[in-house]
Scaffold this active site. Structure first.
Site, short mmCIF file in Angstrom:
data_model
loop_
_atom_site.label_atom_id
_atom_site.label_comp_id
_atom_site.label_asym_id
_atom_site.label_seq_id
_atom_site.Cartn_x
_atom_site.Cartn_y
_atom_site.Cartn_z
N ASP A 35 2.02 -7.53 5.13
CA ASP A 35 2.72 -6.56 4.30
C ASP A 35 4.16 -6.35 4.75
O ASP A 35 4.55 -5.26 5.17
CB ASP A 35 1.96 -5.23 4.30
CG ASP A 35 0.60 -5.38 3.65
OD1 ASP A 35 0.42 -6.31 2.84
OD2 ASP A 35 -0.30 -4.57 3.94
N LYS A 90 -4.98 -6.51 -7.17
CA LYS A 90 -5.79 -5.39 -7.69
C LYS A 90 -5.55 -5.14 -9.18
O LYS A 90 -5.15 -4.05 -9.60
CB LYS A 90 -5.52 -4.10 -6.90
CG LYS A 90 -5.84 -4.19 -5.43
CD LYS A 90 -5.73 -2.84 -4.74
CE LYS A 90 -5.95 -2.92 -3.26
NZ LYS A 90 -4.82 -3.53 -2.51
N ASP A 93 -6.33 -3.75 -15.69
CA ASP A 93 -6.10 -3.50 -17.12
C ASP A 93 -7.16 -4.21 -17.97
O ASP A 93 -8.09 -4.81 -17.45
CB ASP A 93 -4.67 -3.96 -17.48
CG ASP A 93 -4.05 -3.09 -18.56
OD1 ASP A 93 -4.76 -2.71 -19.52
OD2 ASP A 93 -2.84 -2.79 -18.46
N TYR A 208 -9.75 3.24 9.92
CA TYR A 208 -9.96 1.99 10.66
C TYR A 208 -11.31 1.94 11.38
O TYR A 208 -11.73 2.91 11.99
CB TYR A 208 -8.85 1.79 11.70
CG TYR A 208 -7.50 1.49 11.09
CD1 TYR A 208 -7.29 0.32 10.36
CD2 TYR A 208 -6.44 2.38 11.23
CE1 TYR A 208 -6.06 0.03 9.79
CE2 TYR A 208 -5.20 2.10 10.66
CZ TYR A 208 -5.03 0.93 9.95
OH TYR A 208 -3.81 0.65 9.38
P1 5BU Z 1 -3.41 -2.28 7.45
O1 5BU Z 1 -1.99 -2.36 7.88
O2 5BU Z 1 -4.36 -3.11 8.34
O3 5BU Z 1 -3.90 -0.87 7.24
O4 5BU Z 1 -3.39 -3.01 6.01
C1 5BU Z 1 -4.51 -3.10 5.18
C2 5BU Z 1 -4.23 -4.00 4.02
O5 5BU Z 1 -5.40 -4.09 3.20
C3 5BU Z 1 -3.12 -3.56 3.09
O6 5BU Z 1 -2.46 -4.71 2.59
C4 5BU Z 1 -3.83 -2.86 1.94
O7 5BU Z 1 -3.14 -3.00 0.72
C5 5BU Z 1 -5.14 -3.60 1.89
N1 5BU Z 1 -6.29 -2.79 1.43
C6 5BU Z 1 -6.76 -1.69 2.13
O8 5BU Z 1 -6.22 -1.33 3.16
N2 5BU Z 1 -7.85 -1.01 1.67
C7 5BU Z 1 -8.51 -1.34 0.54
O9 5BU Z 1 -9.49 -0.72 0.18
C8 5BU Z 1 -8.00 -2.47 -0.17
C9 5BU Z 1 -6.91 -3.16 0.31
BR1 5BU Z 1 -8.83 -2.99 -1.71
#
Ligand code: 5BU
Length: 254
Positions: A35, A90, A93, A208
């Protein structure tokens, strides 16, 4: 419990087969959530962490200096380091609209992303629309059966109905975004975001869990890790830690 590659032999979708075999061959069930907002940062992750991962997950629409060349480079690294590309779009529509969102615009997602995902909230028409574009290209779709964020509405009956929609479209739906294995079907691949080596969360609702909890206890297949890796002082060393934790948890399960 079957190994990833044993499961590949039971599936029909080419992306599912490719992914399951790749994971055993490469010994990794780690997906990096890259990201970052600049092309160079994304390509650096693809090249440096590519050898550690089975999937590179993108949010292509957050790249500030996006151009078509980025897509060519991403595909080049995907081949060089043997990982798949997952655009975390995601879709949400009606079928007719998502078809255009998947293949057109400036991102042409269906042309380069092996995997993408969709909310089930519109009903089965969203799968039909995406399938018309993705299936001829051998792509795979994940449905969001659950989310990692606090207060998510994707639970209970919503999750149950999502599983049914997947079962009715097994040629194209290759699995779920979910916190745990929801159905014991070897062809559905479960991918779990919200993973760090220490439990906790962020200030915006993310929650987490550890690789061990996700893979061993909850029987998911793939850990999706973003900030836990790319915000570390040494992302490569950190990626290796997650890779090992995820793989050990898988081995103790099989
Ligand atoms: P993190 O930095 O490890 O928190 O990123 C988690 C990634 O997973 C981030 O790109 C979110 O858009 C993606 N994600 C999420 O965190 N939770 C979800 O339920 C979904 C996608 Br679907």
């Amino acid at each position: 419990m079957l190994s990833y590659s044993q499961r590949a032999d039971l599936c029909s979708n080419p992306t599912a087969i490719h992914l399951l075999k790749l994971m055993d061959r490469k010994k990794t069930n780690l997906c990096i959530a890259a990201d970052v907002v600049m092309k160079d940062e994304l390509l650096k992750i693809a090249d440096e962490l590519g050898p550690e991962i089975c999937i590179l997950k993108t949010h292509i629409d957050i790249i500030a200096d996006f151009d078509a060349d980025l897509l060519i480079e991403l595909q080049r690294f995907s081949e060089k380091h043997d990982f798949l590309l997952f655009e975390d779009r995601k879709f949400a529509d009606i079928g007719n609209t998502v078809k255009y969102q998947y293949q057109d615009g400036i991102y042409n997602i269906a042309d380069w992303a092996h995997i993408t995902n969709a909310h089930s909230v519109p009903g089965p028409g969203i799968i039909q629309g995406l399938k018309e574009v993705g299936l001829p290209r051998g792509r795979g779709l994940l449905l969001l059966a659950e989310m990692s964020s606090k207060g998510t509405l994707a639970k209970g009956n919503y999750t149950e109905e999502t599983l049914k929609m997947a079962q009715e479209n097994k040629d194209f739906v290759i699995g779920f975004i979910t916190m745990r294995q929801l159905i014991d079907d070897p062809c559905f691949i479960n991918m779990t975001p919200g993973v760090q080596l220490a439990t906790g969360g962020d200030t915006l609702g993310q929650q987490y869990y550890t690789p061990e909890k996700v893979i061993k206890e909850n029987k998911s297949d793939i850990i999706i890790v973003g900030r836990g890796i790319y915000e570390a002082d040494n992302p490569l060393a950190e990626a290796k830690k997650y890779r090992e934790a995820g793989w050990l948890a898988y081995q103790s399960r099989t």
